[in-house]
Design a protein around this motif. Sequence first.
Motif, short mmCIF file in Angstrom:
data_model
loop_
_atom_site.label_atom_id
_atom_site.label_comp_id
_atom_site.label_asym_id
_atom_site.label_seq_id
_atom_site.Cartn_x
_atom_site.Cartn_y
_atom_site.Cartn_z
N UNK A 25 0.94 -1.22 -0.02
CA UNK A 25 -0.27 -0.31 0.15
C UNK A 25 0.92 1.26 0.15
N UNK A 85 -12.73 -5.49 13.31
CA UNK A 85 -11.24 -4.70 12.98
C UNK A 85 -10.23 -4.24 13.55
N UNK A 86 -11.27 -2.81 12.56
CA UNK A 86 -10.60 -0.86 12.41
C UNK A 86 -10.50 -1.19 14.13
N UNK A 95 -8.42 -1.18 16.15
CA UNK A 95 -7.27 -0.41 16.23
C UNK A 95 -7.11 1.09 16.78
N UNK A 100 -1.78 -2.15 13.05
CA UNK A 100 -2.98 -3.09 12.24
C UNK A 100 -2.48 -4.09 12.89
N UNK A 146 1.38 3.00 11.72
CA UNK A 146 -0.10 2.56 11.38
C UNK A 146 -0.85 1.56 11.14
N UNK A 147 0.87 0.76 10.60
CA UNK A 147 0.63 -0.62 9.69
C UNK A 147 0.54 -1.57 11.13
N UNK A 166 -8.31 0.02 6.58
CA UNK A 166 -8.40 -1.50 6.63
C UNK A 166 -7.14 -2.41 5.44
N UNK A 205 -5.32 2.70 4.93
CA UNK A 205 -4.31 1.96 5.72
C UNK A 205 -5.38 2.37 6.94
N UNK A 262 -4.49 -3.26 3.93
CA UNK A 262 -2.54 -2.94 4.54
C UNK A 262 -2.64 -3.89 4.34
N UNK A 263 -1.00 -4.13 4.11
CA UNK A 263 -0.11 -5.53 3.89
C UNK A 263 -1.05 -6.54 4.60
#
Lengths: 109, 625
Positions: free
Chosen positions: A37, B106-107, B110, B198, B194-195, A60, A57, A62-63
């Motif tokens: 991304x 999921x979201x 975070x 996640x 952020x990654x 959602x 990101x 995301x890698x």
Amino acid sequence: MNASSSVTLETQAVPSPLALIRLSDARKGVSGRVVKVGAEDDGYGAIEPDELERRLLEMGFVEGARIKLLYEGFIGRDPIAVRLDDMRVALRRREARGVWLDVTTEPAL
Amino acid sequence: MTDAAIAPARIALVGNPNSGKTALFNALTGSRQKVANYAGVTVERKEGALITPSGRRIAVLDLPGTYSLRARSPDEEVTRDAVLGRLAGETRPDAIICVADATNLRLVLRLVIELTQVGLPIVLALNMYDIAQRQGLEIDLDKLSKELGVPIVTTVATRKRGIEDLVSQVEALTHADHHTGMESGWREPSAKELRAAHLNAERILKACVKPPARPDTWTGRLDDVLLNPVAGILILLAILFFMFQAVFSWAQPVMDLISSAFTLLGQGVGHLLPDGMLRSLLVDGVIAGVGSILVFLPQIMILFFFIILLEDFGYMARAAFLIDRIMGGAGLHGRAFIPLLSSFACAIPGIMATRVIDHRRDRLTTILVAPLMTCSARIPVYTLIISAFIPNKTLWGWVSLQGLVMFGLYGAGIVSALVVAVVIRKIFWRGASEPFIMELPAYKLPDPMNVARSVFQRGAIFVQRAGTIILSMMVLIWFLSTVPGAPAGAPGPAINYSFAGMIGHAMLPILAPIGFSWQMAVALVPGMAAREVAVGALATVYSVGGGEGARGALGANLAQHWSMASALAFLAWYVFAPQCASTLGVVKRETNSWLWPALMFGYMITLAYIAAFIVYHVALALGGG
């Protein structure tokens, strides 16, 4: 990896053994896993590429996420609606340019 | 705990959009709610209060939905600044309830991780837990609570389940930590962070949640139809058609009632007071003026009813998806759809509804074009002129010519709005376009109580916010149309001698080239109060008596005095002209600047003049003189 031969969509010159496509080039029914991304500046967006990347990101993209393109818009097949893991998200193809999919793996969606 | 007695503890609700946050807010606070604005910004501030079983009063703040604290819109900025305690005039909450849709974690995980950095005690409310259970979703609550480091309560806001648990958690958090919230360690996360967040959220999700045994298949099945390129558009059009039918036909009896109630009130007050300025101010200015706007309240409420119903059902995001390309072609955001739709009833709630649009530019463009949508107030003007001048003929066996003209006027409004939006985008924003990334939430049956509450709140906000502006504008217009009074024994209507008359006569040299007579010019001034007031104003200048049947008489009168070309030019004028002082006032209020209403007035009056000029001269050339 013989599934890659069935992918006729624009793959760009990405040095990778995987069949990589931009989400923006995918057609209805295509599914894959997000491998990268990173938004690029196309000169039209009102926001910085880094900002767009973070918005993707946060939504959602995301890698590692699994994606399936579910619906295309009426005019110009835009915007698109995708299944993103267990959510559904709509976005324009322009915003989808920064999302690279590996379509060789068949995710269980 | 002595300070708790002085200032009640405050908690804030934070959560993703579509998490049922508002339903939970309603369940917590019941009818103890207050809707206002945050100081200096046009973001709605919803606060309520809950009373704990021990009798403590805790203030509850419902913050705008967000996916992250990294604010992208004025709404989200409020959420960020409120939890960080940076909001002017607001004290920082003592604790946060993070609301999550239990079926879509999921979201929000975070977001919870992000929220734990702000240094406030948090409780996570897993809302819509009944749906999660029905789907066979297994959530290891203890483990999830341990992983996130926050207590968890399961709730079903619409059935008021889990609310007691949530309240006692809140009570414990605010008792133990009252005024001990730590300094915030939050800062805007980078893409890399952020990654990482996640990945962490993903790991927690895998460890604590087993995928549903019976996942929701309805959303997929419905979307197959509703997002189908052909069927989806047809269904959207059918829904819109039904909405408009409802707005115009269901509202009519109530509108008649309101209208006659205000007439009666005016007469009643008129009998009580002696003839003079005060009576005129109250009867002709305040009562008639407020009545002429409040008469639209039923239409606005019905429109809001449909919008809220469709929003709660999850359809509005789909409508934005279907319509985005058409709107996007004009440089508008898919979300501009709802405000523009509302503007067909009245531009004022439409402009107020632009708050759902994240970005400032998109929002301003939408505000600027909203009054071009044919609002209900134009209808009396249109029907008066059409019935007086357009022959009641049937074309091709089934199309009414009068209906066709009406349709054309609506079409002209829509097309010009799209064109103006393109021009605004090219001139002001140099073609830049905002991203459109939007969650399509799972479909849910709307809860009748929540819908009713929201519709009622919308209506109250319209009356409250618009009311003050409308009232002041009405009084101003009344003043212009009444003062100075006619000298004794003077011929012609009194308005002719007022400021409005003077303005009308002064404008005549400018308006004559578009075919307007001085009577028409004079009627335009009181018509600034609200478009349909022009009908009454025309009746005044032509000295047609009021009461039932006056419209027919007025129509006949106009048919005698006006040429066809003038009548058509008047219609064209009304498509574009900014004949509504209240709209301009609301734009000033919503944009916090005089620039935008001035710009709106300028471009609309220019368009109106050009359109009326062209129509008048083309009609003259075709023999309509």
